[in-house]
Design a protein around this motif. Sequence first.
Motif, PDB file in Angstrom:
ATOM      1  N   PHE A 150       0.837  -1.187   0.000  1.00  0.00           N
ATOM      2  CA  PHE A 150       0.000   0.000   0.000  1.00  0.00           C
ATOM      3  C   PHE A 150       0.880   1.249   0.000  1.00  0.00           C
ATOM      4  O   PHE A 150       1.672   1.459   0.912  1.00  0.00           O
ATOM      5  N   VAL A 151       0.756   2.050  -1.057  1.00  0.00           N
ATOM      6  CA  VAL A 151       1.499   3.308  -1.157  1.00  0.00           C
ATOM      7  C   VAL A 151       0.488   4.408  -1.453  1.00  0.00           C
ATOM      8  O   VAL A 151       0.038   4.550  -2.599  1.00  0.00           O
ATOM      9  N   PRO A 152       0.073   5.174  -0.444  1.00  0.00           N
ATOM     10  CA  PRO A 152      -0.926   6.226  -0.703  1.00  0.00           C
ATOM     11  C   PRO A 152      -0.407   7.236  -1.710  1.00  0.00           C
ATOM     12  O   PRO A 152       0.777   7.584  -1.718  1.00  0.00           O
ATOM     13  N   GLY A 153      -1.284   7.690  -2.573  1.00  0.00           N
ATOM     14  CA  GLY A 153      -0.887   8.663  -3.588  1.00  0.00           C
ATOM     15  C   GLY A 153      -0.831  10.064  -3.019  1.00  0.00           C
ATOM     16  O   GLY A 153      -1.583  10.412  -2.109  1.00  0.00           O
ATOM     17  N   ILE A 154       0.063  10.883  -3.550  1.00  0.00           N
ATOM     18  CA  ILE A 154       0.077  12.299  -3.189  1.00  0.00           C
ATOM     19  C   ILE A 154      -1.237  12.939  -3.627  1.00  0.00           C
ATOM     20  O   ILE A 154      -1.794  13.784  -2.941  1.00  0.00           O
ATOM     21  N   ASN A 155      -1.741  12.526  -4.770  1.00  0.00           N
ATOM     22  CA  ASN A 155      -3.087  12.886  -5.201  1.00  0.00           C
ATOM     23  C   ASN A 155      -3.650  11.724  -6.016  1.00  0.00           C
ATOM     24  O   ASN A 155      -2.976  10.709  -6.228  1.00  0.00           O
TER      25      ASN A 155
ATOM     26  N   LEU B 177      -5.655  27.647   2.521  1.00  0.00           N
ATOM     27  CA  LEU B 177      -5.101  26.452   1.877  1.00  0.00           C
ATOM     28  C   LEU B 177      -4.553  25.524   2.955  1.00  0.00           C
ATOM     29  O   LEU B 177      -3.641  25.899   3.696  1.00  0.00           O
ATOM     30  N   GLY B 178      -5.109  24.320   3.068  1.00  0.00           N
ATOM     31  CA  GLY B 178      -4.644  23.367   4.070  1.00  0.00           C
ATOM     32  C   GLY B 178      -3.317  22.734   3.690  1.00  0.00           C
ATOM     33  O   GLY B 178      -2.956  22.673   2.509  1.00  0.00           O
ATOM     34  N   ASP B 179      -2.588  22.254   4.701  1.00  0.00           N
ATOM     35  CA  ASP B 179      -1.284  21.650   4.413  1.00  0.00           C
ATOM     36  C   ASP B 179      -1.419  20.359   3.622  1.00  0.00           C
ATOM     37  O   ASP B 179      -0.563  20.032   2.796  1.00  0.00           O
ATOM     38  N   GLY B 180      -2.515  19.604   3.833  1.00  0.00           N
ATOM     39  CA  GLY B 180      -2.732  18.403   3.032  1.00  0.00           C
ATOM     40  C   GLY B 180      -2.985  18.737   1.583  1.00  0.00           C
ATOM     41  O   GLY B 180      -2.436  18.108   0.676  1.00  0.00           O
TER      42      GLY B 180
ATOM     43  N   LEU C 147      -2.739  26.645   6.268  1.00  0.00           N
ATOM     44  CA  LEU C 147      -3.198  26.233   7.585  1.00  0.00           C
ATOM     45  C   LEU C 147      -2.551  24.888   7.918  1.00  0.00           C
ATOM     46  O   LEU C 147      -3.045  23.819   7.547  1.00  0.00           O
ATOM     47  N   TYR C 148      -1.438  24.963   8.601  1.00  0.00           N
ATOM     48  CA  TYR C 148      -0.605  23.794   8.870  1.00  0.00           C
ATOM     49  C   TYR C 148      -1.116  23.134  10.151  1.00  0.00           C
ATOM     50  O   TYR C 148      -0.772  23.528  11.267  1.00  0.00           O
ATOM     51  N   ASN C 149      -1.955  22.096   9.976  1.00  0.00           N
ATOM     52  CA  ASN C 149      -2.627  21.466  11.113  1.00  0.00           C
ATOM     53  C   ASN C 149      -2.082  20.091  11.463  1.00  0.00           C
ATOM     54  O   ASN C 149      -2.554  19.464  12.407  1.00  0.00           O
ATOM     55  N   ASP C 150      -1.138  19.581  10.643  1.00  0.00           N
ATOM     56  CA  ASP C 150      -0.470  18.328  10.974  1.00  0.00           C
ATOM     57  C   ASP C 150      -1.408  17.132  10.964  1.00  0.00           C
ATOM     58  O   ASP C 150      -1.142  16.132  11.615  1.00  0.00           O
ATOM     59  N   ALA C 151      -2.536  17.209  10.251  1.00  0.00           N
ATOM     60  CA  ALA C 151      -3.463  16.070  10.188  1.00  0.00           C
ATOM     61  C   ALA C 151      -4.490  16.325   9.098  1.00  0.00           C
ATOM     62  O   ALA C 151      -4.784  17.469   8.761  1.00  0.00           O
ATOM     63  N   VAL C 152      -5.030  15.233   8.538  1.00  0.00           N
ATOM     64  CA  VAL C 152      -6.159  15.335   7.621  1.00  0.00           C
ATOM     65  C   VAL C 152      -7.395  15.026   8.447  1.00  0.00           C
ATOM     66  O   VAL C 152      -7.796  13.876   8.606  1.00  0.00           O
TER      67      VAL C 152
ATOM     68  N   GLN D   3       4.385  14.240   4.422  1.00  0.00           N
ATOM     69  CA  GLN D   3       4.417  15.434   5.275  1.00  0.00           C
ATOM     70  C   GLN D   3       5.696  16.253   5.103  1.00  0.00           C
ATOM     71  O   GLN D   3       6.802  15.725   5.134  1.00  0.00           O
ATOM     72  N   LEU D   4       5.515  17.550   4.944  1.00  0.00           N
ATOM     73  CA  LEU D   4       6.622  18.501   4.953  1.00  0.00           C
ATOM     74  C   LEU D   4       6.626  19.233   6.288  1.00  0.00           C
ATOM     75  O   LEU D   4       5.569  19.548   6.831  1.00  0.00           O
ATOM     76  N   SER D   5       7.794  19.520   6.825  1.00  0.00           N
ATOM     77  CA  SER D   5       7.870  20.366   8.013  1.00  0.00           C
ATOM     78  C   SER D   5       7.600  21.803   7.609  1.00  0.00           C
ATOM     79  O   SER D   5       7.643  22.156   6.414  1.00  0.00           O
TER      80      SER D   5
END
Length: 717
Positions: free
Chosen positions: A82-87, A499-502, A527-532, A543-545
Amino acid sequence: MKTQTTAAAVTLNDKYIQKSGRIYLNGLQALVRIPMMQHQLDQARGIKTGTFISGYRGSPLGALDMAIKSAGKLIDEHHIKFVPGINEDLGATAVWGSQQLALGPGAQYDGVVGVWYGKGPGVDRSTDVLKHANGAGTAKNGGVLALAGDDHACKSSTFPHQSEHAFVHCMIPVLHPAGIEDALSLGLHGIAMSRYSGCWTGFKVISDFADSSASVNTDPFALNFITPTDFAMPAEGLNIRWYDPPVAQEERLINFKLPAAQAYARANKLDHYIINPAQKRLTIVATGKALMDTLQALEDLGITRKRAEEMGIAVYKIALTWPLEPVGIARVASESKHLLIAEEKRGLIEEQIKKQLFNLSADKRPKISGKTDAQGAPLLPETYELSPAQIASAILKCLRENGADVDSFAARLNAIENHAAVKSTPAPVVRMPYFCSGCPHNTSTRVPEGSRALAGIGCHYMAMWMDRDTYMFTQMGGEGVPWIGQAPFTSEKHVFANLGDGTYFHSGLLAIRAAVAANINITYKILYNDAVAMTGGQHVDGQLSVQQMVDQLLAEGVVKVHVVSADIEKYKTQKAFPAGVAISHRDDLDSVQRSLREVTGTSILVYDQTCAAEKRRRRKRGLMVDPAKRVIINERVCEGCGDCGKQSNCLSIAPVETEFGRKHQIDQSTCNKDFSCVKGFCPSFVTVLGGGLKNRSHLHLGDFGITNAEAATPVAE
């Protein structure tokens, strides 16, 4: 004599490890089980296969990645990667690559089963990939299931979706399962059909399926996968090959691959009668949820299987909704006087049936009802969802047209139509979704007086119906871009865009790049919320810092970057930002935004604060420090002005009725310790350090041992 029976041992892993028999699972777990069963079948046949899964989360498939990961070591045991897609489209491209394994050197498997997943909008944006990958074809021992999540009632979407027509555009055959048990067998047939025909197989997943659970019978080894005998397979086969000119791909797809999919469905009787009387007055042709609603409608009307057969009512299940298998439909049409097509949203099956029967003479062609009745009047709607009540009404209307006496069903139909639970229109009163208690968006989506913001996709989308001067929205990844088309024609000089970070990692960076290229005055609030948060609190894929994001943005040519955080202390011990990047506390958000709106060009505000719901989860799991701090409201001092709620926008501030009128209290069971409420101009707040909760959600001073006398004066932290 009594016999004693012993209950069978049941474990949570039975849904995956039990090869046959009765299991209990939900819709998403059924989708995880399908590639496991396929691996078992291939292994029994001496074929070494693996499965590659990729795609992008979104309802109703939002938690599929979590279901896959929760299967643990079973994923590895069944050779599932399983490799989740970036999009979505890049995920589909990776799945396309899984079918190319044998075209290059070093293959360690005989084939790879590909599984792609995406919400309706993801299908839309991925049609370029899907069309090319389907044209190229699937591997002989591979095959692809393309899972399309459709939110028919638009419960968590920006527009209702129906993906079949997008699949038709890509010439991908579509299967629509009717429930969880049906999906387990139909998923395996979908893979087999994909291998045989060389086509990808679209697999429709709606909210009712994904959100439901069931106890079902399953036995993959009891299924028969029949090779068609009435289809002339070309000597070179229909699977992927190289070199394959595009004109040859088109000819093969239309003249052979799609007919091969129809032949597979015909040989394996994927479409078949559920109720099959000898004499058919009315045949209901249905698929997916509409099939289940049809059976429910008959039951609600008191029409049992036996009575349906006596009345001449047949029910024909369609599994392959496109391209419709013609031989079975021709037989159904020849056996019935009237066909009622029950399907949700825009008609797909109905139009194909009408096309197939068009050239029949009038005496051989049955009446056809569906979206309209036989006279052309509206019958079953093309919008929202179908309900058993609507189908029941349509059934009685068609029976009446064919001379049946249906007056005895009038009372039952009236009861069905007046039952609120079966109405198929949106409720007149809507409970609007809102930010969680302590959500960073409560603060981050504010804009200064005189400014406005453009909305984006994410939880922050909800700012549009709050007092936030936030208007309009775009598709995911288009945030802020509408301003490019407005800026040259208005006296307004600047806008903000959320614009969300995800979304930034998914496709949003391209929108920022477009704004830079167009040289418009805009400030992106990332909006860097560190979660979807929308789909269950998963981590952002790739994830980017904050530091990496800032470096990337500066390299893209933005003119100014300002970082705002609820915790700026952490940046003092981390890698320094490039020169010119300012860091401020979130309390200074208004002044920071006022300065950025004066900047010429594209500027960036990175608002760094972890999702409140995710904080709560991490604290419960011991992954994040839980501050030994609580805030309560002294109701004797509170004047009920509501400024605390205005400052925090927090749902945990709840009204409480007292002998002195309505005051406010903090619901400790939902409080996520954001503490924005204390910014209100009010002396009634009491901060308690180190106090523990009793088993009560609404705390008073006495719960912490504070007496009424002590409460006369507000307690400082």
